[in-house]
Motif scaffolding. Structure first.
Motif, mmCIF file in Angstrom:
data_model
loop_
_atom_site.group_PDB
_atom_site.id
_atom_site.type_symbol
_atom_site.label_atom_id
_atom_site.label_comp_id
_atom_site.label_asym_id
_atom_site.label_seq_id
_atom_site.Cartn_x
_atom_site.Cartn_y
_atom_site.Cartn_z
ATOM 1 N N PRO A 261 -53.505 -5.220 6.732
ATOM 2 C CA PRO A 261 -54.551 -6.197 7.053
ATOM 3 C C PRO A 261 -54.380 -6.733 8.470
ATOM 4 O O PRO A 261 -53.249 -6.905 8.915
ATOM 5 N N PRO A 262 -55.487 -6.986 9.173
ATOM 6 C CA PRO A 262 -55.360 -7.648 10.468
ATOM 7 C C PRO A 262 -54.907 -9.100 10.282
ATOM 8 O O PRO A 262 -55.079 -9.677 9.213
ATOM 9 N N ILE A 263 -54.309 -9.633 11.330
ATOM 10 C CA ILE A 263 -53.830 -11.019 11.284
ATOM 11 C C ILE A 263 -54.974 -11.928 11.727
ATOM 12 O O ILE A 263 -55.083 -12.286 12.902
ATOM 13 N N ASP A 264 -55.889 -12.234 10.813
ATOM 14 C CA ASP A 264 -56.990 -13.119 11.183
ATOM 15 C C ASP A 264 -57.400 -14.057 10.046
ATOM 16 O O ASP A 264 -58.384 -14.769 10.176
ATOM 17 N N MET A 265 -56.645 -14.052 8.959
ATOM 18 C CA MET A 265 -56.962 -14.892 7.799
ATOM 19 C C MET A 265 -58.357 -14.598 7.236
ATOM 20 O O MET A 265 -59.012 -15.468 6.695
ATOM 21 N N GLU A 266 -58.786 -13.343 7.375
ATOM 22 C CA GLU A 266 -60.093 -12.966 6.834
ATOM 23 C C GLU A 266 -59.962 -11.899 5.760
ATOM 24 O O GLU A 266 -60.956 -11.469 5.194
ATOM 25 N N MET A 267 -58.746 -11.383 5.550
ATOM 26 C CA MET A 267 -58.573 -10.312 4.575
ATOM 27 C C MET A 267 -57.344 -10.606 3.714
ATOM 28 O O MET A 267 -56.304 -10.997 4.239
ATOM 29 N N PRO A 268 -57.467 -10.431 2.379
ATOM 30 C CA PRO A 268 -56.287 -10.639 1.556
ATOM 31 C C PRO A 268 -55.251 -9.544 1.781
ATOM 32 O O PRO A 268 -55.625 -8.457 2.210
ATOM 33 N N PRO A 269 -53.981 -9.776 1.447
ATOM 34 C CA PRO A 269 -53.462 -11.020 0.888
ATOM 35 C C PRO A 269 -53.339 -12.122 1.945
ATOM 36 O O PRO A 269 -52.999 -11.830 3.091
ATOM 37 N N GLY A 270 -53.607 -13.357 1.523
ATOM 38 C CA GLY A 270 -53.444 -14.486 2.433
ATOM 39 C C GLY A 270 -51.986 -14.642 2.806
ATOM 40 O O GLY A 270 -51.643 -14.941 3.943
ATOM 41 N N ARG A 271 -51.116 -14.423 1.809
ATOM 42 C CA ARG A 271 -49.681 -14.491 2.111
ATOM 43 C C ARG A 271 -49.256 -13.133 2.626
ATOM 44 O O ARG A 271 -49.076 -12.184 1.859
ATOM 45 N N PHE A 272 -49.148 -13.025 3.952
ATOM 46 C CA PHE A 272 -48.882 -11.713 4.534
ATOM 47 C C PHE A 272 -48.113 -11.844 5.837
ATOM 48 O O PHE A 272 -48.580 -12.452 6.786
ATOM 49 N N LEU A 273 -46.904 -11.297 5.838
ATOM 50 C CA LEU A 273 -46.100 -11.279 7.066
ATOM 51 C C LEU A 273 -46.132 -9.895 7.663
ATOM 52 O O LEU A 273 -45.871 -8.906 6.995
ATOM 53 N N ARG A 274 -46.429 -9.840 8.934
ATOM 54 C CA ARG A 274 -46.353 -8.595 9.684
ATOM 55 C C ARG A 274 -45.277 -8.744 10.708
ATOM 56 O O ARG A 274 -45.472 -9.506 11.635
ATOM 57 N N ASP A 275 -44.141 -8.090 10.606
ATOM 58 C CA ASP A 275 -43.660 -7.220 9.550
ATOM 59 C C ASP A 275 -42.277 -7.711 9.176
ATOM 60 O O ASP A 275 -41.463 -7.929 10.060
ATOM 61 N N PRO A 276 -42.008 -7.879 7.897
ATOM 62 C CA PRO A 276 -40.753 -8.499 7.485
ATOM 63 C C PRO A 276 -39.554 -7.619 7.782
ATOM 64 O O PRO A 276 -39.669 -6.410 7.876
ATOM 65 N N PHE A 277 -38.395 -8.260 7.940
ATOM 66 C CA PHE A 277 -37.154 -7.494 7.928
ATOM 67 C C PHE A 277 -37.089 -6.799 6.587
ATOM 68 O O PHE A 277 -37.305 -7.427 5.553
ATOM 69 N N VAL A 278 -36.773 -5.535 6.579
ATOM 70 C CA VAL A 278 -36.566 -4.881 5.293
ATOM 71 C C VAL A 278 -35.142 -4.367 5.248
ATOM 72 O O VAL A 278 -34.810 -3.358 5.843
ATOM 73 N N MET A 279 -34.294 -5.108 4.587
ATOM 74 C CA MET A 279 -32.899 -4.711 4.436
ATOM 75 C C MET A 279 -32.362 -5.399 3.206
ATOM 76 O O MET A 279 -32.954 -6.316 2.694
ATOM 77 N N LYS A 280 -31.227 -4.938 2.760
ATOM 78 C CA LYS A 280 -30.778 -5.377 1.456
ATOM 79 C C LYS A 280 -30.499 -6.880 1.399
ATOM 80 O O LYS A 280 -30.677 -7.519 0.379
ATOM 81 N N SER A 281 -30.048 -7.451 2.520
ATOM 82 C CA SER A 281 -29.781 -8.882 2.491
ATOM 83 C C SER A 281 -31.070 -9.664 2.295
ATOM 84 O O SER A 281 -31.049 -10.850 2.044
ATOM 85 N N ASN A 282 -32.204 -9.013 2.454
ATOM 86 C CA ASN A 282 -33.469 -9.665 2.137
ATOM 87 C C ASN A 282 -33.968 -9.214 0.773
ATOM 88 O O ASN A 282 -35.149 -9.057 0.554
ATOM 89 N N TYR A 283 -33.028 -9.026 -0.116
ATOM 90 C CA TYR A 283 -33.314 -8.767 -1.531
ATOM 91 C C TYR A 283 -34.267 -7.623 -1.789
ATOM 92 O O TYR A 283 -35.040 -7.621 -2.708
ATOM 93 N N ILE A 284 -34.287 -6.640 -0.912
ATOM 94 C CA ILE A 284 -35.027 -5.429 -1.222
ATOM 95 C C ILE A 284 -34.166 -4.243 -0.859
ATOM 96 O O ILE A 284 -33.128 -4.379 -0.249
ATOM 97 N N SER A 285 -34.663 -3.088 -1.214
ATOM 98 C CA SER A 285 -33.855 -1.891 -1.077
ATOM 99 C C SER A 285 -33.892 -1.336 0.346
ATOM 100 O O SER A 285 -34.879 -1.453 1.051
ATOM 101 N N TYR A 286 -32.787 -0.713 0.757
ATOM 102 C CA TYR A 286 -32.773 0.024 2.030
ATOM 103 C C TYR A 286 -33.868 1.086 2.019
ATOM 104 O O TYR A 286 -34.342 1.515 3.066
ATOM 105 N N ALA A 287 -34.221 1.533 0.816
ATOM 106 C CA ALA A 287 -35.209 2.604 0.679
ATOM 107 C C ALA A 287 -36.512 2.253 1.378
ATOM 108 O O ALA A 287 -37.201 3.132 1.887
ATOM 109 N N THR A 288 -36.850 0.974 1.419
ATOM 110 C CA THR A 288 -38.113 0.586 2.029
ATOM 111 C C THR A 288 -38.140 0.977 3.501
ATOM 112 O O THR A 288 -39.127 1.497 4.005
#
Lengths: 400, 80, 188, 286
Positions: free
Chosen positions: A224-251
């Motif tokens: 989604p573009p960052i303009d608050m016009e398209m869901p999801p409203g809760r949207f970070l571009r782009d999160p750290f993706v690593m295990k210490s952020n409670y997700i898999s390295y696979a991401t």
């Protein structure tokens, strides 16, 4: 975008036409202009929303000219940023907010901005960068030398290479069309050899300037573009993706593969809008092949003509795209080759490395990295011809 | 085994202050029940920092919040 | 675990490295074959109707009522789920969720395998998920699970799904529902 | 209406987690008078996050998000650091790009949104730590002020690089021993609030986050002034209790102490900003 009668017009008032019409069907008129001026002409017909500039030789003029388009109402947002790092970040902001964006840079500017390029790709931003290649080493040189391109090969950006001003014009327009496909949607870097293309005039065929590409639609983007016009409203571009952020390295793995997959998906679109990933010149059956790109390919074509005078048949395989790399096209084009020369405008031979990599176990040809020039030297076709003649053990008649 | 904050409802209901709900660092954790006039803790979200106890006891001298072992709570999740 | 492919040290198979690209307009992709849309829809319905715990994963573009098409699609997805006897588990957003997801009720693109393992899902449909996140999730699912994945994409489709249908809007969803009804009679 | 992106389709509502339904039903949308006094009741725009127990940065996040006058059309840009662990949990469109380029990214977003939505107010707010704002990102921060970008920049100053394990930063006080300054910091704390004034910000505040209502007031003023005049800057003390060796319930005490010294409330208002603030007060929005 507004509708006037039957016609759709962009915000500059130009009639919106299909990319196919603009690129292949619209009547064209011959003009005589520099590569920098051609950038302006392409941007003028591309419904560009935003461009940010920073001066560096040799790309400054192209960047000024985009500024003039902004004054004339053809470009929505334009300003000078604080540095190439800042500029590329500002463009990331523009692109995330839903803009079609383009900028230009050269040499040290490319390296100053470098942290941004993998970020652009990972953020799936279809930003276009026109790279007017110049030297990057110390001692400093402002002269043409395309070593910097090697640094871009694994950023996740597409890398295309134009031979002349005409090709640059068409590649800029096609660049937006291909890069913005929802299944591609990664940045595109259109390279030319600085000065040789940016500062010399040649004849170029241009379509009328009252027609333009359809505007960019950010709501078809893979994020989604960052303009608050398209869901999801809760949207970070782009999160750290690593295990210490409670997700898999696979991401992260999957995400990186996805960016590379996106480049692969560009292949059919490139075939459609550039007419192929490579171009061949000379005798199609020849077993002497010169593989090059950009100005190197232009000089190689001249060398083929010189060789013809010497009774030697050769051919040029010009790579129009480096990312995606024309793997199958190259293998097919050199299947009869006994020897492959790779003329380059840098000292390291990055194109030779690429070619060796993709031909390994797919060709029995001897691959000769060279001739190579750097730091602003020209590459007279005679030195290419001389290398070929030397290899064949033929007498070199020319005086060099 | 960890501590969470627990509001002593009867004590808290004597005041109408809500200060702890503002100073809790966690979102939607220390909330206020308007009908019964006291704060309450969503235990699942409480990290046990005890900042609310500092606010209630040290700053305001009201002693309406205590830290308890999470396991000792009968109700799970929400306390009203 | 999937076989090691040209992607080497990653356990992830990546379809484009096997020269699989999204289908051309008007067509669909069934495993590695480009087929007609109807053929793919029939196979998709069959997979959902014959495999264990079929589930539809609606994404943000259809969960939220942000335009008329989204409202219409939500209604159709509900109908499709009923026809297919499928569960609905939403992907409400794409964030790495703290402290963890509830795999019974949610799916997350960062570890979609957790939801599929937990619910023993053997066939699923992605719909209304933004393409990048669908692609990230589909690659992980292909590597980590034996779930049959189906993508209903409003853009160009997803070559990492086992079946991908492209340019899917309300009309196409209606067509899919009708085909699913027919297939349901056949497989009984 | 951007608020529609939070509305859930009725047909699918029964499958949606409660925290998402709460965002639609119990968060404060479409009300510029929202503020920190919603916190005891309303659904917050921040979900559970992974900051340390007792971290004042989380307090700052709560107050700022509760005070945004226009959250349904607000974009937040952040940078690398502890804050970047919080952003996935904010119910707005947010950006993490690179370390230190937050004001450049925000510039691009703000200018593009003004071009794409000329009839709509879209606020752009930067939230970043002291390392991002003052050290690695100083160029981008100040240049956005020079260019008079209409964005609000908020710096969470914890006087240390906390996320990487406690290294000295430009805002560390002189003499303090942190990693990478093993003999104590050799030079004074960077007076970023003063640099912001000199660089063209129209509303500048230095304070701690010990008073929620005061934070609400300055956040609203900063956003209204940025919307109409130009750049605004808030410098907020959010101590890292871990790195300065305090207990998890000590943050408020620490901030109240510093309210009397180096984070004593300081406010700068330019004449143009004065006008905006007076107008907003008349409208009952401040």
């Amino acid at each position: 975008m507004q509708k006037l009668g039957e016609e759709l017009r962009n915000r500059a008032g130009q009639k919106i036409v299909d990319p196919e019409y603009l690129l292949f069907e619209a009547p064209r008129e011959k003009v005589f202009m520099t590569g920098s001026e051609v950038v302006k002409e392409a941007v003028k017909r591309a419904s560009v929303d935003a461009s940010v500039s920073y001066p560096i030789t040799p790309q400054s003029e192209a960047a000024h000219l985009i500024g003039e388009l902004w004054v004339e109402g053809y470009v929505g947002v334009y300003f000078r940023g604080e540095s190439e790092f800042g500029v590329m970040s500002e463009l990331a902001g523009c692109s995330m907010a839903g803009a079609r964006t383009i900028t230009t840079t050269s040499g040290p500017g490319t390296l100053r901005a470098m942290e941004n390029f993998p970020m652009w790709a990972g953020s799936r931003l279809p930003i276009q960068l026109v790279l007017m290649a110049r030297g990057i080493n110390s001692p400093l040189s402002i002269q043409p030398d395309d070593l910097e391109v090697s640094f871009l090969l694994d950023t996740g950006c597409m890398v295309w290479y134009a031979e002349n001003a005409q090709e640059l014009f068409d590649m800029i327009l096609a660049g937006f069309v291909v890069a913005e496909q929802p299944d591609v949607h990664v940045p595109v870097v259109n390279v030319i050899n600085g000065f040789f293309i940016s500062h010399t005039r040649e004849s170029v065929m241009l379509p009328p300037d009252d027609i333009a590409l359809p505007p960019y639609n950010p709501y078809k983007a893979p994020m989604p573009p960052i303009d608050m016009e398209m869901p999801p409203g809760r949207f970070l571009r782009d999160p750290f993706v690593m295990k210490s952020n409670y997700i898999s390295y696979a991401t992260h793995t999957s995400w990186q593969f996805e960016v590379r997959a996106a480049i692969e998906r560009a292949r059919p679109y490139i075939k459609k809008y550039l007419g192929g990933l490579i171009e061949e010149f000379g005798d199609p059956e020849s077993d002497i092949v010169l593989v090059s790109t950009g100005t190197g390919a232009a000089q190689a074509k001249e060398a083929v003509r010189l060789l013809e005078d010497e009774g030697v048949k050769a051919k040029v395989v010009k790579l129009k795209t480096i990312r995606p790399f024309p793997i199958n096209e190259l293998r097919e084009a050199v299947k009869n080759a006994k020897v492959i020369f790779v003329p380059e405008f840098n000292v390291v031979g990055w194109l030779e490395r690429e070619i060796r990599r993709y031909l390994y176990k797919h060709s029995d040809a001897e691959i000769i990295g060279g001739p190579r020039v750097a730091g602003g030297m020209t590459m007279p076709p005679e030195i290419i011809a001389k290398d070929v003649l030397n290899y064949l053990g033929k007498e070199v008649k020319h005086v060099y | 085994m960890y501590y969470v904050a627990k509001v002593i409802n009867e004590e808290c209901a004597k005041y109408n202050c809500k200060q702890c709900t503002l100073f809790c660092p966690e979102p939607n954790t220390l909330m206020y029940n308007d009908e019964e006039h006291h704060a309450y803790v969503i235990y699942d979200r409480c990290k046990g920092c005890a900042l609310c106890v500092y606010v209630c006891s040290d700053l305001l001298k009201r002693n309406s919040i205590e830290m308890v072992m999470a396991e000792s709570l009968e109700e799970k999740g929400v306390s009203k | 675990m999937a076989t090691l492919g040209p992607s080497h040290y990653s356990p992830y198979p990546v379809a484009v490295y096997e020269n699989i690209l999204p289908p051309p307009p008007g067509k669909a992709l069934l495993l590695t074959e480009v087929v007609d849309e109807e053929v793919a829809m029939r196979e998709a319905a069959k997979a959902m109707l014959t495999r264990e715990n079929p589930t539809i994963f609606p994404g943000p573009q259809v969960i939220y009522a942000w335009n008329e098409e989204a409202k219409e699609k939500a209604r159709l997805i509900r109908e499709l789920a009923e026809v297919l006897g499928a569960k609905i588990i939403p992907m409400v957003d794409y964030r790495p969720k703290y402290p963890k997801i509830d795999p019974e009720k949610e799916i997350n693109p960062n570890h979609p395998n957790l939801t599929i393992w937990h619910n023993n899902i053997k066939a699923c449909i992605f719909v209304g998920v933004h393409c990048h996140y669908a692609n990230v999730a589909l690659k992980i699912i292909r590597a980590e699970t034996d779930c049959f994945t189906i993508a209903l994409c409003s853009n160009a489709g997803h070559e990492d799904a086992m079946i991908t249908l492209r340019d899917q809007h309300s009309e196409e969803l209606k067509k899919f529902i009708e085909i699913a009804k027919e297939v349901k009679k056949e497989v009984k | 209406m951007s608020i529609n992106i939070f509305k859930i389709n009725e047909e699918l509502k029964e499958f949606i987690p409660q925290e998402v339904i709460d965002l639609e039903e119990k968060a404060t949308w479409g009300n510029p008078k929202r503020g920190v006094m919603d916190l005891p009741y309303a659904k917050e725009l921040l979900e559970e996050h992974s900051l340390c127990a007792g971290c004042p940065e989380s307090m700052a996040f709560r107050y700022i998000l509760a005070s945004l006058p226009n959250p349904e059309d607000t974009i937040i840009v952040n940078s690398t650091g502890c804050t970047s662990l919080v952003f996935p949990h904010i119910a707005l469109h947010t950006v993490h790009s690179l370390f230190g380029n937050q004001n450049a990214v925000a510039t691009g977003i703000k200018r593009t949104l003004e071009w794409r939505f000329p009839d709509k107010v879209k606020d752009v707010v930067v939230l970043a730590g002291d390392g991002a704002t003052v050290d690695i990102g100083l160029d981008c921060t100040l240049q956005s002020f020079f260019r008079q970008e209409k964005i609000t920049t908020i710096c969470f100053d914890n006087e240390v690089y906390a996320n990487t394990g406690g290294q000295e930063s430009g805002t560390t006080v002189q003499g303090h021993v942190f990693k990478m300054a093993p003999k104590g910091k050799q030079w004074p704390k960077v007076p970023m609030w003063q640099l912001a004034i000199d660089s063209g910000c129209h509303y500048v505040v230095r304070m701690s986050v010990s008073s929620p209502k005061k934070v609400e007031q300055v956040v609203k003023k900063a956003i209204y002034v940025a919307r109409e005049v130009g750049p605004t800057y808030l410098h907020l003390y959010t101590p890292c209790i871990l790195e300065i060796g305090l207990n998890s319930d000590d943050a408020l005490m620490e901030m109240r102490d510093k309210d009397k010294e180096r984070f004593k409330f300081f406010e700068y208002v330019s004449p143009q900003a004065e006008e905006v603030i007076a107008k907003k007060k008349e409208e009952g929005l401040l």
